[in-house]
Design a protein around this motif. Sequence first.
Motif, mmCIF file in Angstrom:
data_model
loop_
_atom_site.group_PDB
_atom_site.id
_atom_site.type_symbol
_atom_site.label_atom_id
_atom_site.label_comp_id
_atom_site.label_asym_id
_atom_site.label_seq_id
_atom_site.Cartn_x
_atom_site.Cartn_y
_atom_site.Cartn_z
ATOM 1 N N ASN A 132 -29.180 -17.479 4.858
ATOM 2 C CA ASN A 132 -29.821 -17.570 3.549
ATOM 3 C C ASN A 132 -29.311 -18.695 2.655
ATOM 4 O O ASN A 132 -29.861 -18.909 1.575
ATOM 5 C CB ASN A 132 -29.636 -16.238 2.794
ATOM 6 N N TYR A 136 -30.697 -19.807 -1.456
ATOM 7 C CA TYR A 136 -30.089 -19.582 -2.772
ATOM 8 C C TYR A 136 -29.209 -20.741 -3.231
ATOM 9 O O TYR A 136 -28.915 -20.868 -4.411
ATOM 10 C CB TYR A 136 -29.320 -18.258 -2.810
ATOM 11 N N SER A 299 -36.467 -10.935 0.354
ATOM 12 C CA SER A 299 -35.087 -11.396 0.181
ATOM 13 C C SER A 299 -34.960 -12.527 -0.834
ATOM 14 O O SER A 299 -33.842 -12.874 -1.216
ATOM 15 C CB SER A 299 -34.510 -11.852 1.529
ATOM 16 N N TYR A 303 -31.223 -9.497 -3.483
ATOM 17 C CA TYR A 303 -30.055 -10.059 -2.806
ATOM 18 C C TYR A 303 -29.203 -8.956 -2.168
ATOM 19 O O TYR A 303 -28.823 -9.040 -1.005
ATOM 20 C CB TYR A 303 -29.192 -10.849 -3.778
ATOM 21 N N ARG A 304 -28.863 -7.950 -2.974
ATOM 22 C CA ARG A 304 -27.999 -6.877 -2.480
ATOM 23 C C ARG A 304 -28.497 -5.541 -2.986
ATOM 24 O O ARG A 304 -28.965 -5.428 -4.120
ATOM 25 C CB ARG A 304 -26.544 -7.041 -2.985
ATOM 26 N N PHE A 324 -30.078 -9.134 1.965
ATOM 27 C CA PHE A 324 -31.077 -10.069 2.478
ATOM 28 C C PHE A 324 -31.790 -9.542 3.733
ATOM 29 O O PHE A 324 -31.936 -10.244 4.725
ATOM 30 C CB PHE A 324 -30.435 -11.422 2.774
ATOM 31 N N GLY A 357 -30.323 -9.045 -7.789
ATOM 32 C CA GLY A 357 -31.279 -10.051 -7.364
ATOM 33 C C GLY A 357 -31.781 -10.869 -8.533
ATOM 34 O O GLY A 357 -31.147 -10.924 -9.592
#
Length: 395
Positions: A132, A136, A299, A303-304, A324, A357
């Motif tokens: 990822n 990001y 995603s 994020y988490r 993700f 996120g």
Amino acid sequence: MAIPVTVLTGFLGAGKTTILMSLLEQIPRGYKVAVLKNEFGDVAVDSQLVQSTKKGAESVKVTEMLNGCLCCVLVGQMKNALLEIRDTYKPDRIIVETSGSAFPAPIAWQIRQIADEGFTLDAIVTVIDCVNFTGYEDTSYTAKMQAKYTDLILLNKHELISERQFDLVLDHVYELNEDTPKIKCNGTSGVSPDLIFGIDTKLFQISSTNTPIEPNVDGGSTDWLNMDSQHHANEVDLIQIMYPPPSDSVCTEEGDHVCNDHNHSNNHGQTVPEIPSDTLPFTLFTRDTLDAFLKPLPSDSFYRIKGVLRLQDESSPMILNWAFGRYTLTLLDDPEQSETVQRQEAPQVYYRITVMGVDLSMQVNKVVKGFGFSVDANTLKQTGTLKFTAAGRRH
């Protein structure tokens, strides 16, 4: 003799905790390690996972710092935590695992400042999520700073992408940091302590006047001296689901204001709606329905997702760790491991979930529905079950 401190950093979902757990499994018997973990949310999920390692019971002490960032919001508290660890546990080494939004520089500087009290900064190690990072890295200033100011870069999850994709990741990383060693790392199989320990970093040294010396990277760049103290708030939205809600989550103050790290609208003076207590206001997940909810989540926004939840047909809570699009479920069946969960006043915890996120304001109703609630989001907010904190709004 000074206690060496290793700082483990990396963006949200990079795999820091997985790497840390595998690292601890390789530490020789009798070598005492203390882990200081910094987490978002009200439950120290990652700390419980680390403590559950085989080594955790005999030679690893885990301490957590919640609801803030070590490099800004919790500045000053880290010193107290390190001193307490030194005095009570007397470890051979301390590993500081930062939150995914932390800049390494202020943390390293804090450790440098207490060198006279028995600590030495050994290394800053950054974990990069190869799957990822090229997504990001373009939008996260934090991710760039983590890649720039480090002694060692661990390229995690490289086995999940093609060689062409890996080359693109390397190109991006080299643009940010050309000189720092970069090592492929499979988080589940771990990385050797010999590789991470004993680096003796020269980054972020302190001068005789107790001021920071510019790190010898980026041609003497001083970016790290001018970092936004609210960077963690500027980048990440938070959705928190807590059922039963903590007793302090319902506010009694009048008027529009901010409290308990979330924003209240002017519903004070009105009767706070009650959620019926005879039946649960949601349907518990099965493993299949949880999988069906998590798999389609985009995603680029989510994020988490991490925390504690209960599933149908499971007698003990489960630790959910989603990043993700990939996730793990770990049974929380050890009473000592579930101590953090049981600190809550509620006799039985069903949800202690934190979602992280970007652009999550449009996703709140989707999350509420996804977690099976039959009550609307506004009611959940007023009862303290649901909190939404927009990026840039935390204090």
